[in-house]
Design a protein around this motif. Structure first.
Motif, PDB file in Angstrom:
ATOM      1  N   PRO A 158       3.595  -0.321  -0.275  1.00 22.51           N
ATOM      2  CA  PRO A 158       3.165  -1.688  -0.590  1.00 22.51           C
ATOM      3  C   PRO A 158       1.984  -1.669  -1.559  1.00 22.51           C
ATOM      4  CG  PRO A 158       3.501  -1.433   1.772  1.00 22.51           C
ATOM      5  CD  PRO A 158       3.600  -0.057   1.176  1.00 22.51           C
ATOM      6  N   LEU A 159       1.906  -2.686  -2.400  1.00 21.80           N
ATOM      7  CA  LEU A 159       0.853  -2.752  -3.409  1.00 21.80           C
ATOM      8  C   LEU A 159      -0.532  -2.763  -2.768  1.00 21.80           C
ATOM      9  CD1 LEU A 159       0.297  -2.909  -6.410  1.00 21.80           C
ATOM     10  CD2 LEU A 159       0.486  -5.411  -6.260  1.00 21.80           C
ATOM     11  N   GLN A 160      -0.657  -3.393  -1.620  1.00 20.82           N
ATOM     12  CA  GLN A 160      -1.947  -3.429  -0.924  1.00 20.82           C
ATOM     13  C   GLN A 160      -2.403  -2.020  -0.556  1.00 20.82           C
ATOM     14  OE1 GLN A 160      -1.898  -5.797   2.639  1.00 20.82           O
ATOM     15  NE2 GLN A 160      -4.053  -5.460   3.091  1.00 20.82           N
ATOM     16  N   VAL A 161      -1.467  -1.187  -0.121  1.00 21.36           N
ATOM     17  CA  VAL A 161      -1.800   0.194   0.246  1.00 21.36           C
ATOM     18  C   VAL A 161      -2.168   0.990  -1.007  1.00 21.36           C
ATOM     19  CG1 VAL A 161      -0.908   2.325   1.262  1.00 21.36           C
ATOM     20  CG2 VAL A 161      -0.321   0.117   2.276  1.00 21.36           C
TER      21      VAL A 161
ATOM     22  N   LYS B 188       4.328  -4.124  -9.806  1.00 25.27           N
ATOM     23  CA  LYS B 188       4.163  -2.678  -9.980  1.00 25.27           C
ATOM     24  C   LYS B 188       4.792  -2.215 -11.282  1.00 25.27           C
ATOM     25  CE  LYS B 188       5.614  -1.613  -5.736  1.00 25.27           C
ATOM     26  NZ  LYS B 188       5.946  -0.812  -4.548  1.00 25.27           N
TER      27      LYS B 188
ATOM     28  N   HIS C  40      -8.642   0.724 -13.126  1.00 22.65           N
ATOM     29  CA  HIS C  40      -7.992   0.738 -11.811  1.00 22.65           C
ATOM     30  C   HIS C  40      -6.486   0.946 -11.965  1.00 22.65           C
ATOM     31  CE1 HIS C  40      -7.500  -0.378  -7.551  1.00 22.65           C
ATOM     32  NE2 HIS C  40      -6.454  -1.090  -7.946  1.00 22.65           N
TER      33      HIS C  40
ATOM     34  N   ASN D 245      -3.430  -0.143  -3.783  1.00 24.20           N
ATOM     35  CA  ASN D 245      -4.760  -0.582  -4.227  1.00 24.20           C
ATOM     36  C   ASN D 245      -5.862   0.049  -3.378  1.00 24.20           C
ATOM     37  OD1 ASN D 245      -4.365  -2.316  -6.492  1.00 24.20           O
ATOM     38  ND2 ASN D 245      -3.516  -3.878  -5.127  1.00 24.20           N
ATOM     39  N   ALA D 246      -5.635   0.139  -2.071  1.00 23.89           N
ATOM     40  CA  ALA D 246      -6.631   0.749  -1.184  1.00 23.89           C
ATOM     41  C   ALA D 246      -6.805   2.234  -1.519  1.00 23.89           C
ATOM     42  CB  ALA D 246      -6.202   0.573   0.272  1.00 23.89           C
TER      43      ALA D 246
ATOM     44  N   GLU E 132       6.585  -7.942  -5.574  1.00 21.32           N
ATOM     45  CA  GLU E 132       5.738  -6.744  -5.654  1.00 21.32           C
ATOM     46  C   GLU E 132       6.317  -5.736  -6.638  1.00 21.32           C
ATOM     47  OE1 GLU E 132       4.446  -4.510  -2.404  1.00 21.32           O
ATOM     48  OE2 GLU E 132       2.956  -5.972  -1.748  1.00 21.32           O
TER      49      GLU E 132
ATOM     50  N   GLU F 278      -8.850   2.748  -4.670  1.00 22.88           N
ATOM     51  CA  GLU F 278     -10.284   2.510  -4.503  1.00 22.88           C
ATOM     52  C   GLU F 278     -11.005   3.727  -3.927  1.00 22.88           C
ATOM     53  OE1 GLU F 278     -12.082   0.074  -5.465  1.00 22.88           O
ATOM     54  OE2 GLU F 278     -10.542  -1.368  -6.067  1.00 22.88           O
TER      55      GLU F 278
ATOM     56  N   ASN G 269      11.031  -6.472  -1.581  1.00 23.02           N
ATOM     57  CA  ASN G 269      10.018  -7.383  -2.092  1.00 23.02           C
ATOM     58  C   ASN G 269      10.056  -7.376  -3.619  1.00 23.02           C
ATOM     59  OD1 ASN G 269       7.702  -8.788  -2.834  1.00 23.02           O
ATOM     60  ND2 ASN G 269       6.597  -8.130  -0.996  1.00 23.02           N
TER      61      ASN G 269
END
Length: 416
Positions: free
Chosen positions: A74-77, A21, A58, A79-80, A17, A83, A14
Motif C-alpha cells: 500500500p502507498l501508505q506503507v 504509484k 521523496h 511512504n512510511a 493507488e 521516511e 485499488n
C-alpha cells in the motif's frame, strides 16, 4: 490465465493507488532519462546537479522501493518506509551473504542488501545506466539481453564467423578495482555510504571449531551459513557486491569504453562478465581476444583476468544457458536449451510448488512465475515450444492439495 504472457497473478484491486504509484514511478523515470540526455549532450555539470537534486526527493525513494519488489505494498506503507532512510545516510542493517555453486566448479558469493540499501542501489543503477552510451557489443542492458546476443551470434556464425571462443572474467564482481567508484557519474555523497564496502555492515558466518555453521537449504547448490553481525566489518567482501542492482550498470559503464572491433575481422558479444568472440579466421579470433584482454587489464575496473575456451570449427558449445550446435540437419548453427537450464528448473520448481501448496494456493503461482522467467529468458531456443508445453501441462495437472513429492522427470519424457 496465460503463463507465457505473465498473467499469473491477480491484478491490484485499488486502481486509484495503482495510478498514483504509476505516476510517481514514471515521473522519476523521466527525470532519470533527462539526466542521461544531459550527460550524452555533454552537459555533465547540469547532469550532476540534477542527479544530486533527484536523490534528495521523496519520490526517488519511492521509486527505489518499488523497483526493489515492493510495488504491491500500500502507498501508505511505502511512504512510511521512505521516511525511514536517506540515500546519503548510514545503512546499518547487516548485509547477509550466501555462496552459490558455479556450473563449472567453485562458488560465487551473493550479497543480500537490506530494504533501504537495495532501494538506493536500484536508483544508483538506473542513474548510471541512463548516462551510459552503450557499445553495440554490450547486451547486458535494457533493450538487449541474452536472447538478442544469441540471435546476433547465430547470424554471424552462419555468415562465416565460425572461429569461436568464450571468455569469462575470473571472479568478476569481487575482482573489480574499487577505484572505479570514484569515477561514477553519481555524487560521492551517495556513493560513499552505499557502495563502498568498508562503510557497510556485513554479516559473517558463525564458526564452530573453525568451520562455518551451515543452514540445511533444500537447494543443494546453495550454501547458506548462519550469520552473526560483524561489528568490526572484518568480513567485508572486495570489489562489487554480486546481488546488488547497481553492479550490472557499473560494469556496463566500464564496458562502454571497449575499443571498436573491425567487423571485417569478427565480433565480440558481452553479457556482464561472459564474452563470446566470433571471427572469420584463427588470426582474427586471436586479434579480438588480445584486444579484450588488454582492455580489461587497462580499464578503470582492472586489472581483470580471463579464462578462455577456444572451439574448433563446427564444435558445439554452451553459452548463457544455450547449447549452440550444428547437428540439426542443415549444417547451420542452431540454439537449444542447455542442460544447465533444465537442471535449474528441475531443482527449483518442486520447491516453489511446495511453497504455493503450504500457502493454500489453488494455483502454483510461484512455480509458474519462475518457469516464465527461465524459459522466457531463452526465447531463441528452437526447442522452446516443446518445453513450454511439457512444463505448463505438468504444472497445471499438479494437485496442490497432495502431499506427494513433485517430480518433473523431463529427461524420461522427451528423450524417449
Amino acid at each position: 490465465m496465460n503463463i507465457r504472457s505473465g498473467e499469473i497473478r491477480p491484478a491490484t484491486t485499488n486502481k486509484k493507488e495503482t495510478r498514483i504509484k504509476q505516476g510517481i514511478y514514471q515521473e522519476t523515470h523521466t527525470s532519470i532519462q533527462n539526466i542521461g540526455l544531459m550527460a550524452v549532450l555533454g552537459h555533465k555539470g547540469r547532469a550532476r546537479k540534477a542527479t544530486y537534486d533527484l536523490f534528495r526527493t521523496h519520490n526517488s525513494k519511492l521509486f527505489g522501493l518499488m523497483k526493489s519488489g515492493l510495488y504491491q505494498l500500500p502507498l501508505q506503507v511505502l511512504n512510511a518506509l521512505a521516511e525511514e532512510f536517506d540515500f546519503d545516510g548510514a545503512f546499518n542493517e547487516p548485509i547477509q551473504r550466501y555462496r552459490k555453486r558455479k556450473p563449472q566448479g567453485g562458488c560465487r558469493e551473493i550479497c543480500v542488501p537490506g530494504t533501504y540499501l537495495m532501494a538506493t542501489h536500484h536508483l544508483i543503477g538506473a542513474v548510471i545506466d541512463a548516462q551510459t552510451v552503450h557499445s553495440n557489443n554490450v547486451y547486458s542492458r535494457k533493450g538487449q539481453g541474452r536472447n538478442a546476443l544469441i540471435q546476433d551470434a547465430l547470424k554471424r556464425i552462419n555468415d562465416g564467423h565460425c572461429y569461436v571462443s568464450t571468455l569469462d572474467i575470473e571472479n568478476c564482481f569481487a575482482s573489480v578495482n574499487p577505484g572505479i567508484l570514484d569515477r561514477l557519474p553519481v555524487h560521492q555523497r551517495f556513493v560513499s555510504n552505499s557502495l563502498r564496502n568498508e562503510n557497510l555492515n556485513f554479516a559473517t558466518p558463525l564458526l564452530n571449531n573453525g568451520k562455518e555453521v551451515l543452514y540445511q537449504a533444500k537447494d543443494k547448490n546453495i550454501l547458506s551459513p548462519l550469520y552473526r553481525e560483524d561489528m568490526d566489518n572484518t568480513g567485508a567482501p572486495t570489489g562489487l557486491m554480486q546481488g546488488s542492482p547497481a553492479s550490472w550498470p557499473i560494469l556496463g559503464w566500464v564496458w562502454k569504453d571497449l575499443p571498436p572491433i573491425d567487423e571485417n575481422v569478427g565480433f565480440v558479444h558481452v553479457y556482464v562478465d561472459d564474452i563470446l568472440v566470433v571471427a572469420k579466421s584463427e588470426a582474427g579470433r586471436r586479434e579480438i581476444t588480445d584486444a579484450v584482454v588488454q582492455f580489461l587489464q587497462d580499464c578503470p575496473a582492472g586489472p581483470l583476468g580471463l579464462t578462455q575456451i577456444e572451439y574448433n570449427v563446427g564444435q558445439a558449445f554452451e553459452f548463457l544457458g544455450y547449447e549452440i550446435s550444428y547437428d540439426y540437419g542443415d549444417g547451420l548453427a542452431d540454439a537449444r536449451l542447455a542442460e544447465a537450464a533444465f537442471s535449474k528448473l528441475e531443482r527449483v520448481l518442486p520447491q516453489l510448488v511446495e511453497v504455493d501448496r503450504l500457502r493454500g494456493s489453488e494455483f502454483p503461482y510461484s512455480a509458474c512465475a519462475k518457469l516464465r522467467a527461465i524459459l522466457g529468458g531463452h526465447s531463441m531456443a528452437s526447442d522452446l515450444d516443446e518445453w513450454w508445453d511439457y512444463y505448463v501441462e505438468t504444472l497445471l495437472d499438479y494437485d496442490l492439495t497432495s502431499e506427494s513429492p513433485f517430480d518433473l522427470r523431463y529427461t524420461a519424457t522427451l528423450a524417449s
